[in-house]
Write a protein that holds these residues in place. Structure first.
Motif, PDB file in Angstrom:
ATOM      1  N   CYS A 110       0.781  -1.172  -0.108  1.00 27.09           N
ATOM      2  CA  CYS A 110      -0.113   0.095   0.102  1.00 27.09           C
ATOM      3  C   CYS A 110       0.932   1.289   0.066  1.00 27.09           C
ATOM      4  CB  CYS A 110      -0.991  -0.061   1.215  1.00 27.09           C
ATOM      5  SG  CYS A 110      -2.035   1.402   1.378  1.00 27.09           S
ATOM      6  N   ARG A 111       2.029   1.179   0.775  1.00 27.75           N
ATOM      7  CA  ARG A 111       2.704   2.375   0.857  1.00 27.75           C
ATOM      8  C   ARG A 111       3.620   2.651  -0.420  1.00 27.75           C
ATOM      9  NH1 ARG A 111       4.090   1.041   7.282  1.00 27.75           N
ATOM     10  NH2 ARG A 111       2.318   2.206   8.069  1.00 27.75           N
ATOM     11  N   GLU A 112       4.107   1.502  -0.816  1.00 32.87           N
ATOM     12  CA  GLU A 112       5.023   1.504  -2.199  1.00 32.87           C
ATOM     13  C   GLU A 112       4.369   1.983  -3.184  1.00 32.87           C
ATOM     14  OE1 GLU A 112       8.139  -1.820  -0.282  1.00 32.87           O
ATOM     15  OE2 GLU A 112       6.697  -2.309  -1.824  1.00 32.87           O
ATOM     16  N   SER A 113       2.847   1.673  -3.350  1.00 36.25           N
ATOM     17  CA  SER A 113       2.191   2.032  -4.267  1.00 36.25           C
ATOM     18  C   SER A 113       1.387   3.336  -4.434  1.00 36.25           C
ATOM     19  CB  SER A 113       1.076   0.806  -4.924  1.00 36.25           C
ATOM     20  OG  SER A 113       0.197   0.633  -3.697  1.00 36.25           O
ATOM     21  N   SER A 114       1.845   4.051  -3.160  1.00 38.58           N
ATOM     22  CA  SER A 114       0.895   5.408  -3.025  1.00 38.58           C
ATOM     23  C   SER A 114      -0.649   5.084  -2.676  1.00 38.58           C
ATOM     24  CB  SER A 114       1.204   6.480  -4.152  1.00 38.58           C
ATOM     25  OG  SER A 114       2.319   6.374  -4.481  1.00 38.58           O
ATOM     26  N   GLY A 115      -0.761   4.126  -2.112  1.00 39.39           N
ATOM     27  CA  GLY A 115      -2.086   4.025  -1.621  1.00 39.39           C
ATOM     28  C   GLY A 115      -2.931   3.121  -2.574  1.00 39.39           C
ATOM     29  N   ALA A 116      -2.254   2.778  -3.675  1.00 37.39           N
ATOM     30  CA  ALA A 116      -3.376   1.963  -4.860  1.00 37.39           C
ATOM     31  C   ALA A 116      -3.469   0.604  -4.563  1.00 37.39           C
ATOM     32  CB  ALA A 116      -2.360   2.040  -6.318  1.00 37.39           C
ATOM     33  N   PHE A 117      -2.766  -0.157  -3.819  1.00 31.67           N
ATOM     34  CA  PHE A 117      -3.118  -1.527  -3.307  1.00 31.67           C
ATOM     35  C   PHE A 117      -3.789  -1.154  -1.722  1.00 31.67           C
ATOM     36  CE2 PHE A 117      -3.397  -6.039  -3.482  1.00 31.67           C
ATOM     37  CZ  PHE A 117      -3.007  -6.160  -2.137  1.00 31.67           C
ATOM     38  N   ASP A 118      -4.929  -1.466  -1.614  1.00 31.75           N
ATOM     39  CA  ASP A 118      -5.392  -1.041  -0.334  1.00 31.75           C
ATOM     40  C   ASP A 118      -6.242  -2.239   0.176  1.00 31.75           C
ATOM     41  OD1 ASP A 118      -6.450   1.950   1.651  1.00 31.75           O
ATOM     42  OD2 ASP A 118      -6.322  -0.246   2.120  1.00 31.75           O
ATOM     43  N   LEU A 149     -14.381   5.056   4.993  1.00 28.13           N
ATOM     44  CA  LEU A 149     -14.179   3.742   5.924  1.00 28.13           C
ATOM     45  C   LEU A 149     -12.806   3.260   5.463  1.00 28.13           C
ATOM     46  CD1 LEU A 149     -17.702   2.412   6.428  1.00 28.13           C
ATOM     47  CD2 LEU A 149     -16.179   3.495   8.161  1.00 28.13           C
ATOM     48  N   THR A 150     -12.154   3.583   4.331  1.00 29.21           N
ATOM     49  CA  THR A 150     -11.090   3.142   3.908  1.00 29.21           C
ATOM     50  C   THR A 150      -9.747   3.815   4.253  1.00 29.21           C
ATOM     51  OG1 THR A 150     -10.999   4.131   1.674  1.00 29.21           O
ATOM     52  CG2 THR A 150     -12.356   2.203   1.733  1.00 29.21           C
ATOM     53  N   GLY A 151      -8.430   3.269   3.766  1.00 25.83           N
ATOM     54  CA  GLY A 151      -7.249   3.975   4.011  1.00 25.83           C
ATOM     55  C   GLY A 151      -6.509   2.827   5.141  1.00 25.83           C
ATOM     56  N   CYS A 152      -5.317   2.401   4.275  1.00 29.89           N
ATOM     57  CA  CYS A 152      -4.572   1.484   4.699  1.00 29.89           C
ATOM     58  C   CYS A 152      -3.879   1.757   6.172  1.00 29.89           C
ATOM     59  CB  CYS A 152      -3.724   0.711   3.971  1.00 29.89           C
ATOM     60  SG  CYS A 152      -2.589   1.881   3.077  1.00 29.89           S
ATOM     61  N   GLU A 153      -3.588   3.196   6.151  1.00 31.86           N
ATOM     62  CA  GLU A 153      -2.757   3.711   7.396  1.00 31.86           C
ATOM     63  C   GLU A 153      -3.607   3.613   8.602  1.00 31.86           C
ATOM     64  OE1 GLU A 153       0.769   4.290   5.362  1.00 31.86           O
ATOM     65  OE2 GLU A 153       0.172   4.178   7.436  1.00 31.86           O
ATOM     66  N   LYS A 154      -4.798   3.652   8.302  1.00 32.11           N
ATOM     67  CA  LYS A 154      -5.857   3.542   9.522  1.00 32.11           C
ATOM     68  C   LYS A 154      -5.778   2.206  10.250  1.00 32.11           C
ATOM     69  CE  LYS A 154      -9.641   6.356   7.655  1.00 32.11           C
ATOM     70  NZ  LYS A 154     -10.872   6.351   7.067  1.00 32.11           N
ATOM     71  N   MET A 155      -5.176   1.004   9.787  1.00 26.40           N
ATOM     72  CA  MET A 155      -5.151  -0.171  10.325  1.00 26.40           C
ATOM     73  C   MET A 155      -4.218  -0.339  11.510  1.00 26.40           C
ATOM     74  SD  MET A 155      -4.928  -3.070   7.567  1.00 26.40           S
ATOM     75  CE  MET A 155      -3.610  -2.749   6.666  1.00 26.40           C
ATOM     76  N   GLY A 172     -13.188  -2.769   7.080  1.00 25.60           N
ATOM     77  CA  GLY A 172     -13.007  -4.297   6.556  1.00 25.60           C
ATOM     78  C   GLY A 172     -11.952  -4.406   5.727  1.00 25.60           C
ATOM     79  N   ILE A 173     -11.355  -5.475   5.970  1.00 27.27           N
ATOM     80  CA  ILE A 173     -10.110  -5.863   4.958  1.00 27.27           C
ATOM     81  C   ILE A 173     -10.504  -7.064   4.088  1.00 27.27           C
ATOM     82  CG2 ILE A 173      -8.503  -4.799   6.474  1.00 27.27           C
ATOM     83  CD1 ILE A 173      -7.708  -7.565   7.333  1.00 27.27           C
ATOM     84  N   ASP A 174      -9.765  -6.966   2.934  1.00 30.58           N
ATOM     85  CA  ASP A 174     -10.354  -8.190   1.715  1.00 30.58           C
ATOM     86  C   ASP A 174      -8.796  -8.575   1.121  1.00 30.58           C
ATOM     87  OD1 ASP A 174     -12.007  -8.132  -1.089  1.00 30.58           O
ATOM     88  OD2 ASP A 174     -10.673  -9.526  -0.289  1.00 30.58           O
ATOM     89  N   LEU A 175      -8.388  -9.719   1.428  1.00 27.05           N
ATOM     90  CA  LEU A 175      -7.117 -10.222   0.888  1.00 27.05           C
ATOM     91  C   LEU A 175      -7.206 -10.925  -0.598  1.00 27.05           C
ATOM     92  CD1 LEU A 175      -5.367 -11.620   4.036  1.00 27.05           C
ATOM     93  CD2 LEU A 175      -5.339  -9.531   3.136  1.00 27.05           C
ATOM     94  N   GLY A 176      -8.427 -10.463  -1.145  1.00 23.36           N
ATOM     95  CA  GLY A 176      -8.754 -10.925  -2.616  1.00 23.36           C
ATOM     96  C   GLY A 176      -7.495 -10.533  -3.547  1.00 23.36           C
ATOM     97  N   GLY A 177      -6.605  -9.496  -3.326  1.00 15.05           N
ATOM     98  CA  GLY A 177      -5.816  -9.172  -4.158  1.00 15.05           C
ATOM     99  C   GLY A 177      -4.329  -9.729  -3.885  1.00 15.05           C
ATOM    100  N   ILE A 178      -4.244 -10.520  -2.784  1.00 13.69           N
ATOM    101  CA  ILE A 178      -2.664 -11.052  -2.780  1.00 13.69           C
ATOM    102  C   ILE A 178      -2.683 -12.244  -2.210  1.00 13.69           C
ATOM    103  CG2 ILE A 178      -3.040 -10.229   0.050  1.00 13.69           C
ATOM    104  CD1 ILE A 178      -0.007  -9.143  -0.368  1.00 13.69           C
TER     105      ILE A 178
END
Ligand code: FAD
Ligand code: MG
Length: 338
Positions: A110-118, A149-155, A172-178
């Protein structure tokens, strides 16, 4: 879509996923098994000395993917991921080291993709009802509401306690992309540990290849706007290839295509690319980065790739125009017809 055409038998369109394996390395014994896991077809081809040993190795590899589905699926009420989602806004949830590693890796990408992968995208994804019958796009106000309600930095991740906390109710989180790419990595390790000399593990748009001979295995890249048609191929001996695209889980409403990959900046499904194929050393990397680069798009994506040696990508726009990173420029072979 991945299409695997074994040297012995051509597999029908039902198995079309994102890449095609046009030929397999030859070896005295080869088995192929397909099971439905993680909401997709998981296809294992294994080559080695003895058929019974290959079958036993494949059994263990499928059991490994089932183990991972149990704990990483947001579709299963009792999974570690669902427990984290159920406790959003209530309390941190203690998870095992593997689940924690995947959440941490997701935060890193998420950090390396400037939030694109979240992975916190879930509430913003669900309102698009991608899998529903006769879905319709949500109102803009609802998109904006859920995006809050989104934003990986909130975790909130606690490395000591190995807890994950989503501080706001409704997150809510979803690991569908990894997680499918990671599952392919784990399955390959099991196959190798059980004496398999060469093989392929394919889970939806994610594929791991190992033990390829000569120039390796031919893997076809699907034309995202012509189902079943391969438009190019690459050869791979060892490594991972993942495709993310807008032609697998999508609907068209009033002439506009809405797919399952959401831009975390806007809350809307990505529209700038039709597919991105990523080559990497591991499935966890290729899976996460195919999703991230699909969101970033080819201009920003090719810039990011310059700083990430070992990661390569091939972008196809809805117009059919394509853009390659250096390795794909040098190794992609156009395929006409099929
Ligand atoms: P990818 O590009 O690799 O991933 C796209 C997925 O990532 C989306 O489907 C969404 O889940 C998520 N996503 C969307 N936008 C973003 C973003 N910006 N950043 C990060 N992630 C994003 N599907 C079912 O229908 N039924 C099931 O029971 C089921 N179980 C599953 C269990 C597991 C453990 C996993 C990992 C997935 C499961 N799926 C299930 C989901 C299904 O497999 C997805 O369609 C798949 O994960 C998408 O993968 P892909 O390679 O096609 O696309
Ligand atoms: Mg992915």
């Amino acid at each position: 879509m991945i299409r695997i055409l074994q040297s012995k038998a051509r597999i029908g369109p039902a198995l079309l996923v994102g890449l095609a394996l046009l030929s397999c390395v030859r070896s005295p014994k080869e088995i192929r098994r397909v099971e439905l896991l993680m909401g997709t077809e998981v296809d294992i081809i294994a080559q080695g000395k003895s058929e019974p040993a290959l079958q036993a190795a494949a059994d263990r590899a499928f059991a490994e993917i089932e183990r991972l589905e149990q704990k990483l699926s947001r579709y299963r009420e009792d999974s570690a991921i669902s427990r984290i989602n159920q406790q959003a806004g209530i309390a941190p949830v203690a998870v095992d080291a593997e689940t924690f590693m995947l959440v941490q890796k997701s935060l890193e990408v998420c950090r390396e993709s400037s939030g694109a992968f979240d992975i916190t995208i879930l509430p913003a994804l669900l309102i698009w009802k991608i899998d529903a019958k006769n879905p319709q796009p949500p109102a803009d106000a609802e998109v904006k509401e859920k995006l809050k309600l989104t934003g990986c930095e909130k975790m909130v991740l606690d490395r000591e306690q190995k807890t994950v906390f989503l501080p706001e109710p409704g997150m809510g989180i979803d690991l569908g992309g990894i997680a499918k790419g990671y599952a392919a990595d784990c399955a390959v390790k099991i196959l190798k540990d059980n004496g398999v000399s060469a093989g392929i593990v394919k889970a939806g748009g994610d594929m791991r290849v190992f033990g390829g001979e000569g120039k390796g295995l031919a893997i076809g890249i699907q034309n995202p706007r012509a189902s079943g048609k391969v438009l190019a191929k690459i050869y791979l001996k060892d490594g991972a290839v993942s495709t993310s695209g807008d032609y697998e889980r999508f609907y068209i409403f009033n002439g506009v295509r809405y797919s399952h990959i959401i831009n975390p900046k806007t809350g809307y499904p990505v529209s700038g690319e039709a597919s991105v194929t990523v080559k990497a050393q591991s499935g966890i990397e290729s899976d996460a980065w195919s999703t991230a680069l699909f969101v970033l798009g080819h201009e920003r994506g090719l810039e990011v790739l310059k700083t990430r040696p070992g990661l390569e990508a091939f972008f196809i726009e809805p117009s059919g125009e394509s853009h390659s990173s250096q390795w794909f420029r040098e190794n992609l072979i156009a395929v006409s017809g099929d």
